[in-house]
Design a protein around this motif. Structure first.
Motif, PDB file in Angstrom:
ATOM      1  N   GLN A 244       0.809  -1.218   0.000  1.00 53.50           N
ATOM      2  CA  GLN A 244       0.000   0.000   0.000  1.00 53.50           C
ATOM      3  C   GLN A 244       0.839   1.262   0.000  1.00 53.50           C
ATOM      4  N   LYS A 245       2.144   1.138   0.226  1.00 46.21           N
ATOM      5  CA  LYS A 245       3.019   2.302   0.139  1.00 46.21           C
ATOM      6  C   LYS A 245       3.399   2.537  -1.325  1.00 46.21           C
ATOM      7  N   GLY A 246       3.315   3.787  -1.759  1.00 42.77           N
ATOM      8  CA  GLY A 246       3.683   4.108  -3.133  1.00 42.77           C
ATOM      9  C   GLY A 246       5.185   4.277  -3.301  1.00 42.77           C
ATOM     10  N   GLY A 247       5.651   4.092  -4.512  1.00 44.63           N
ATOM     11  CA  GLY A 247       7.054   4.339  -4.824  1.00 44.63           C
ATOM     12  C   GLY A 247       8.026   3.290  -4.351  1.00 44.63           C
ATOM     13  N   VAL A 248       7.551   2.067  -4.119  1.00 41.41           N
ATOM     14  CA  VAL A 248       8.454   1.011  -3.646  1.00 41.41           C
ATOM     15  C   VAL A 248       8.911   0.096  -4.780  1.00 41.41           C
ATOM     16  N   GLY A 249       8.385   0.295  -5.989  1.00 40.76           N
ATOM     17  CA  GLY A 249       8.819  -0.504  -7.131  1.00 40.76           C
ATOM     18  C   GLY A 249       7.850  -1.591  -7.548  1.00 40.76           C
ATOM     19  N   LYS A 250       6.568  -1.448  -7.244  1.00 42.75           N
ATOM     20  CA  LYS A 250       5.598  -2.481  -7.638  1.00 42.75           C
ATOM     21  C   LYS A 250       5.516  -2.615  -9.150  1.00 42.75           C
ATOM     22  N   THR A 251       5.277  -1.492  -9.822  1.00 44.59           N
ATOM     23  CA  THR A 251       5.117  -1.534 -11.278  1.00 44.59           C
ATOM     24  C   THR A 251       6.419  -1.924 -11.965  1.00 44.59           C
ATOM     25  N   THR A 252       7.521  -1.373 -11.527  1.00 41.76           N
ATOM     26  CA  THR A 252       8.820  -1.721 -12.115  1.00 41.76           C
ATOM     27  C   THR A 252       9.107  -3.203 -11.951  1.00 41.76           C
ATOM     28  N   THR A 253       8.799  -3.740 -10.780  1.00 40.01           N
ATOM     29  CA  THR A 253       9.007  -5.169 -10.536  1.00 40.01           C
ATOM     30  C   THR A 253       8.104  -6.006 -11.419  1.00 40.01           C
ATOM     31  N   THR A 254       6.836  -5.623 -11.522  1.00 40.54           N
ATOM     32  CA  THR A 254       5.893  -6.375 -12.353  1.00 40.54           C
ATOM     33  C   THR A 254       6.362  -6.436 -13.797  1.00 40.54           C
ATOM     34  N   VAL A 255       6.713  -5.288 -14.357  1.00 41.08           N
ATOM     35  CA  VAL A 255       7.089  -5.207 -15.767  1.00 41.08           C
ATOM     36  C   VAL A 255       8.350  -6.008 -16.052  1.00 41.08           C
ATOM     37  N   ASN A 256       9.372  -5.840 -15.233  1.00 39.01           N
ATOM     38  CA  ASN A 256      10.663  -6.471 -15.536  1.00 39.01           C
ATOM     39  C   ASN A 256      10.658  -7.966 -15.257  1.00 39.01           C
ATOM     40  N   LEU A 257       9.958  -8.418 -14.226  1.00 41.01           N
ATOM     41  CA  LEU A 257       9.850  -9.857 -14.004  1.00 41.01           C
ATOM     42  C   LEU A 257       9.059 -10.509 -15.131  1.00 41.01           C
ATOM     43  N   ALA A 258       7.989  -9.852 -15.573  1.00 41.79           N
ATOM     44  CA  ALA A 258       7.179 -10.410 -16.649  1.00 41.79           C
ATOM     45  C   ALA A 258       7.985 -10.524 -17.942  1.00 41.79           C
ATOM     46  N   VAL A 259       8.744  -9.483 -18.276  1.00 45.57           N
ATOM     47  CA  VAL A 259       9.548  -9.521 -19.501  1.00 45.57           C
ATOM     48  C   VAL A 259      10.633 -10.588 -19.397  1.00 45.57           C
ATOM     49  N   ALA A 260      11.301 -10.683 -18.255  1.00 43.64           N
ATOM     50  CA  ALA A 260      12.367 -11.676 -18.093  1.00 43.64           C
ATOM     51  C   ALA A 260      11.829 -13.093 -18.251  1.00 43.64           C
ATOM     52  N   LEU A 261      10.679 -13.383 -17.666  1.00 43.20           N
ATOM     53  CA  LEU A 261      10.098 -14.726 -17.778  1.00 43.20           C
ATOM     54  C   LEU A 261       9.611 -15.003 -19.198  1.00 43.20           C
ATOM     55  N   ALA A 262       9.020 -13.999 -19.846  1.00 41.82           N
ATOM     56  CA  ALA A 262       8.527 -14.188 -21.208  1.00 41.82           C
ATOM     57  C   ALA A 262       9.662 -14.408 -22.196  1.00 41.82           C
TER      58      ALA A 262
END
Length: 367
Positions: free
Chosen positions: A116-134
Motif C-alpha cells: 500500500q506504500k507508493g514508490g516502492v517498485g511495484k510496477t517496475t518489478t511487475t514489468v521487468n519480471l514479466a519480460v524476463a520470464l517471457a
C-alpha cells in the motif's frame, strides 16, 4: 565594466570543440549501455565521423554544425532496430551461453504485486519480471490494476481513453481475452491495460454483486492458460487490491530498503490474513523482494537484515539496487531488460525472475 567582449566568443567557441567528441565517441564504443539513445544498427563510422567534423569546423560555423546534428537526431528513430531485435539482444547479453532456463510451472501461477506504500517498485518489478520470464519461454499475462496505468506505459501498450481495459472486465463483464493486448517485441507476453476509467471503479464496485471476485472470474474465464499472471496493484488497500488478492494464489511484496517502507507492512499483512480467512483461503505471501538497495548506506543493510529475519526464506536472494537505467527505461516504453540488458538493474531482475521460476518448480508451482 563587463570585461573585454573578445573573451566570451573565444570561450564559447572553444568549449564545444573540446567537449563535443566525448559523449559521441563514448556512445559509439559502448552501445549496450545506451541502446535507446544510440541505435545499435547505426554505423560506427558515422558516429565517429560526426565529432571529427564538428572539431574541424571554424568557430563561426560551430553553431551551424550543432544545429545540423540536432536536426538529424530525431531521424535516427527510423534506423532503430525493432523491439524484437532488442529482445533478442537482451537474451544474448543476459544469457549468452543459453544454459540458464526458466522452467515453466506445472500449473498457472497468479501473483499479486502489492504494497500500500507508493514508490516502492511495484510496477517496475511487475514489468521487468514479466519480460524476463517471457523472454525465456514462459507465457505471461500482466494485469494493470492501477488507474495510473504505469505498467501499461512500461510495456508500451496503448491505454488512452477509449481503449478497452480492465475496467470493462470488472464492471461490464467483458471477457479478458477481448481486452488483453500482445506486447510488441516480446513473444508470449500480454497485457491488460488500465485507463483513467479505472479511477471510478472503487466506487462503482461497491454495489456490484460478488464485487471481490470479479477479477478472479475474469482471469479464470480466459480461454488460454498462462504460466504466470502478474497483477499490478494500486498503492492502496481498496476494492481493486482486494480483487487482486482474491484472484491470486501468491502475493509478491516489493519492499524499499528504507525505514518508512517497513511502517505499513504490518497493516498489509493483516489485510492479507483477513482476505485469506474470509475470501481466499489459498492465498499465501510467497515472495519478498528488496528494491532500491543503496549499498553505500548502513540503513539499507539494516532494513535488509530486519526483513530477512522476519520473513526468512520468503525473501529472494536477489536484491534490486538503485539504478538509473531502471528509471530511464519507461520513458522509452521499454523494460530495463531490453533498454539496457547489461545494467545492474537488468541483471538483478533477471536473477530475481530466475529465482522465482526455480522456487515454483521446486515447490510444485507455489513458491
Amino acid at each position: 565594466m563587463y570585461g573585454t567582449p573578445v573573451t566570451e566568443p573565444e570561450v564559447s567557441a572553444s568549449e564545444p570543440r573540446r567537449s563535443a567528441p566525448a559523449p559521441r565517441s563514448e556512445s559509439a564504443v559502448a552501445p549496450v549501455s545506451g541502446s535507446a539513445a544510440v541505435p545499435s544498427s547505426a554505423p560506427v563510422s558515422a558516429a565517429l565521423a560526426a565529432p571529427a567534423a564538428v572539431a574541424t569546423q571554424p568557430s563561426a560555423e560551430g553553431a551551424a554544425a550543432d544545429e545540423h546534428v540536432s536536426r538529424e537526431t530525431p531521424d535516427r528513430d527510423e534506423d532503430d532496430p525493432p523491439l524484437a531485435m532488442e529482445a533478442l539482444r537482451a537474451v544474448q547479453i543476459l544469457n549468452p551461453s543459453g544454459e540458464i532456463h526458466m522452467p515453466r510451472p506445472d500449473h498457472p501461477r497468479v501473483l499479486c504485486v502489492a504494497n500500500q506504500k507508493g514508490g516502492v517498485g511495484k510496477t517496475t518489478t511487475t514489468v521487468n519480471l514479466a519480460v524476463a520470464l517471457a523472454l525465456h519461454g514462459n507465457r505471461v499475462l500482466v494485469v494493470d490494476l492501477d488507474p495510473q496505468g504505469n505498467a501499461s506505459t512500461g510495456l508500451n501498450v496503448p491505454h488512452h481513453a477509449g481503449v478497452p481495459d480492465v475496467y470493462d472486465c470488472l464492471i461490464d463483464n467483458v471477457p479478458l481475452a477481448e481486452v488483453a493486448q500482445a506486447v510488441e517485441g516480446i513473444p508470449n507476453l500480454f497485457c491488460v491495460p488500465a485507463t483513467i476509467d479505472l479511477a471510478g471503479a472503487e466506487i462503482e464496485l461497491v454495489s456490484v454483486v460478488a464485487r471481490e471476485s470479479r477479477l478472479q472470474r475474469a482471469i479464470a474465464g480466459h480461454p488460454e492458460k498462462f504460466d504466470y499472471v502478474f497483477i499490478d496493484c494500486p498503492p492502496s488497500l481498496g476494492l481493486l487490491t482486494v480483487n487482486a488478492l482474491c484472484a491470486a494464489q501468491e502475493v509478491l511484496i516489493p519492499i524499499q530498503c528504507e525505514y518508512y517502507a517497513l511502517e505499513g507492512l504490518n497493516q498489509l499483512i493483516n489485510n492479507i490474513n483477513l482476505v485469506r480467512q474470509h475470501l481466499n483461503p489459498t492465498l499465501d505471501v510467497s515472495t519478498i523482494l528488496l528494491t532500491m538497495y543503496d549499498r553505500r548506506t548502513r540503513l539499507a543493510d539494516a532494513v535488509e537484515q530486519d526483513v530477512r529475519n522476519h520473513f526468512g526464506s520468503k525473501v529472494l536472494d536477489a536484491v534490486i539496487p538503485r539504478n538509473v537505467r531502471v528509471s530511464e527505461a519507461p520513458s522509452y516504453g521499454q523494460s530495463v531488460m531490453t533498454y539496457d540488458p547489461g545494467s545492474r538493474g537488468a541483471t538483478s531482475y533477471f536473477e530475481a525472475a530466475l529465482e522465482i521460476a526455480m522456487r515454483g518448480v521446486n515447490t510444485g508451482g507455489a513458491a
